[in-house]
Scaffold this motif. Structure first.
Motif, PDB file in Angstrom:
ATOM      1  N   ASP A   9       0.840  -1.197   0.000  1.00 21.58           N
ATOM      2  CA  ASP A   9       0.000   0.000   0.000  1.00 21.58           C
ATOM      3  C   ASP A   9       0.879   1.253   0.000  1.00 21.58           C
ATOM      4  O   ASP A   9       1.788   1.400   0.832  1.00 21.58           O
ATOM      5  N   GLY A  10       0.605   2.155  -0.946  1.00 29.24           N
ATOM      6  CA  GLY A  10       1.349   3.407  -1.018  1.00 29.24           C
ATOM      7  C   GLY A  10       2.705   3.301  -1.669  1.00 29.24           C
ATOM      8  O   GLY A  10       3.396   4.318  -1.819  1.00 29.24           O
ATOM      9  N   ARG A  11       3.103   2.107  -2.070  1.00 28.96           N
ATOM     10  CA  ARG A  11       4.422   1.915  -2.681  1.00 28.96           C
ATOM     11  C   ARG A  11       4.306   1.881  -4.206  1.00 28.96           C
ATOM     12  O   ARG A  11       3.285   1.483  -4.769  1.00 28.96           O
ATOM     13  N   THR A  12       5.378   2.289  -4.851  1.00 29.23           N
ATOM     14  CA  THR A  12       5.429   2.329  -6.310  1.00 29.23           C
ATOM     15  C   THR A  12       6.622   1.537  -6.808  1.00 29.23           C
ATOM     16  O   THR A  12       7.645   1.450  -6.134  1.00 29.23           O
ATOM     17  N   GLU A  76       9.955   9.549 -16.919  1.00 34.06           N
ATOM     18  CA  GLU A  76       8.529   9.371 -17.204  1.00 34.06           C
ATOM     19  C   GLU A  76       7.840   8.570 -16.101  1.00 34.06           C
ATOM     20  O   GLU A  76       6.725   8.910 -15.669  1.00 34.06           O
ATOM     21  N   SER A  77       8.489   7.527 -15.631  1.00 37.01           N
ATOM     22  CA  SER A  77       7.904   6.691 -14.582  1.00 37.01           C
ATOM     23  C   SER A  77       7.737   7.483 -13.286  1.00 37.01           C
ATOM     24  O   SER A  77       6.708   7.353 -12.597  1.00 37.01           O
ATOM     25  N   ASN A  78       8.723   8.281 -12.950  1.00 34.10           N
ATOM     26  CA  ASN A  78       8.623   9.099 -11.745  1.00 34.10           C
ATOM     27  C   ASN A  78       7.487  10.110 -11.859  1.00 34.10           C
ATOM     28  O   ASN A  78       6.770  10.368 -10.889  1.00 34.10           O
ATOM     29  N   ARG A  79       7.304  10.632 -13.050  1.00 35.52           N
ATOM     30  CA  ARG A  79       6.222  11.588 -13.280  1.00 35.52           C
ATOM     31  C   ARG A  79       4.858  10.903 -13.130  1.00 35.52           C
ATOM     32  O   ARG A  79       3.938  11.455 -12.517  1.00 35.52           O
ATOM     33  N   GLY A  82       4.781   9.530  -9.234  1.00 38.33           N
ATOM     34  CA  GLY A  82       4.976  10.530  -8.187  1.00 38.33           C
ATOM     35  C   GLY A  82       6.199  10.284  -7.331  1.00 38.33           C
ATOM     36  O   GLY A  82       6.734  11.208  -6.711  1.00 38.33           O
ATOM     37  N   ARG A  83       6.681   9.062  -7.310  1.00 38.34           N
ATOM     38  CA  ARG A  83       7.895   8.661  -6.608  1.00 38.34           C
ATOM     39  C   ARG A  83       8.237   7.251  -7.075  1.00 38.34           C
ATOM     40  O   ARG A  83       7.399   6.564  -7.668  1.00 38.34           O
ATOM     41  N   TYR A 129      16.300   8.996  -7.445  1.00 42.31           N
ATOM     42  CA  TYR A 129      14.912   9.220  -7.016  1.00 42.31           C
ATOM     43  C   TYR A 129      14.672   8.597  -5.644  1.00 42.31           C
ATOM     44  O   TYR A 129      13.954   9.161  -4.805  1.00 42.31           O
ATOM     45  N   MET A 130      15.254   7.423  -5.415  1.00 43.48           N
ATOM     46  CA  MET A 130      15.102   6.761  -4.121  1.00 43.48           C
ATOM     47  C   MET A 130      15.828   7.530  -3.023  1.00 43.48           C
ATOM     48  O   MET A 130      15.295   7.722  -1.917  1.00 43.48           O
TER      49      MET A 130
END
Length: 249
Positions: A9-12, A76-79, A82-83, A129-130
């Motif tokens: 939950d909440g993870r990408t 693109e993936s970060n966009r 969101g993270r 990003y991490m």
């Protein structure tokens, strides 16, 4: 199959090689357990179906051996997400089946470019990003071939040994920064990648597994999902094994 409802939950997550095999099954489980996923894969034709099967939020067709393409895909993936919390780098190819003195040079180069350089490019672009968020889980998929070497598979064996060494270095660099990096060394399991090999090579690899069978993709996916979860909090720069007893070190 055990499921952990809400574990992500909440993870990408970004999953490379996400249109088939281990990548697809791992992505499917992450989504089923609450996560949001972007699939990366070379096969644009397979991505649409994989996205439907896994429930992934987005999909990007790219060659992970193209550093510039990886950089664009990470942005693109970060966009989209969101993270970026999780990277599962499972894209890979086997290459030719031949002894070293007959091994095609172009095949050797291509295997290393995808299996090793591709992992480097993905980690290089996604780690910042991490670090910015103070959290990350990375699993780079290697192979028992990287530990033991398989005859007539020198390119694959060398590239996967490189993934193991690279991940050990990366994990130690990131230790204490909230980002954990480990590698997985599966024995041969039922997957579309086996279509790249002659049956004799598959039979040889099966014969080396004490359990006497090939693995199943869900067995390795279950291990990966632990490795990229918050539960995996004190093991980094390490190697997890799903080899049916073939490698115990």
């Amino acid at each position: 199959m055990t499921k952990y409802s809400g574990r992500f939950d909440g993870r990408t997550a970004i999953v490379t090689g996400g249109a088939s095999g281990l990548g697809l099954e791992t992505a499917r489980r992450i989504v089923a357990e609450g996560g949001r996923v972007v699939l990366w894969d070379l096969s644009a034709d397979n991505l649409a179906g994989a996205r439907e099967v896994t429930g992934a939020e987005h999909a990007i067709a790219l060659d992970v051996s193209d550093a510039a393409a990886v950089a664009r895909a990470a942005e693109e993936s970060n966009r989209v997400l969101g993270r970026i919390d999780i990277l599962v780098a499972s894209a890979g190819i086997t290459g030719a089946t031949a002894p070293v003195h007959e091994f095609p040079i172009d095949s050797f180069q291509r295997v290393v470019e995808i299996n090793l350089y591709g992992v480097f490019y993905c980690c290089r672009e996604i780690v910042p990003y991490m670090l910015a968020n103070g959290y990350g889980r990375i699993v780079n998929v290697a192979s028992v071939a990287g530990k033991e070497g398989n005859p007539n598979a020198s390119a694959y064996s060398a590239s996967k040994a490189g993934v193991i060494g690279f991940t050990k270095s990366l994990g130690k660099e990131l230790a204490g920064k909230g980002v954990i990096a480990n590698s997985l060394t599966p024995a041969t399991f039922e997957s579309p990648i086996l279509e790249q090999l002659p049956q004799s090579q598959v039979d040889y690899m099966r014969s080396k597994i004490p359990m006497g069978r090939l693995g199943e993709v869900h067995e390795s996916a279950a291990m990966v999902c632990f490795m990229v979860s918050e539960e995996c909090s004190f093991t980094t720069a390490s190697v997890f094994d799903t080899s049916g007893g073939r490698t115990t070190y």
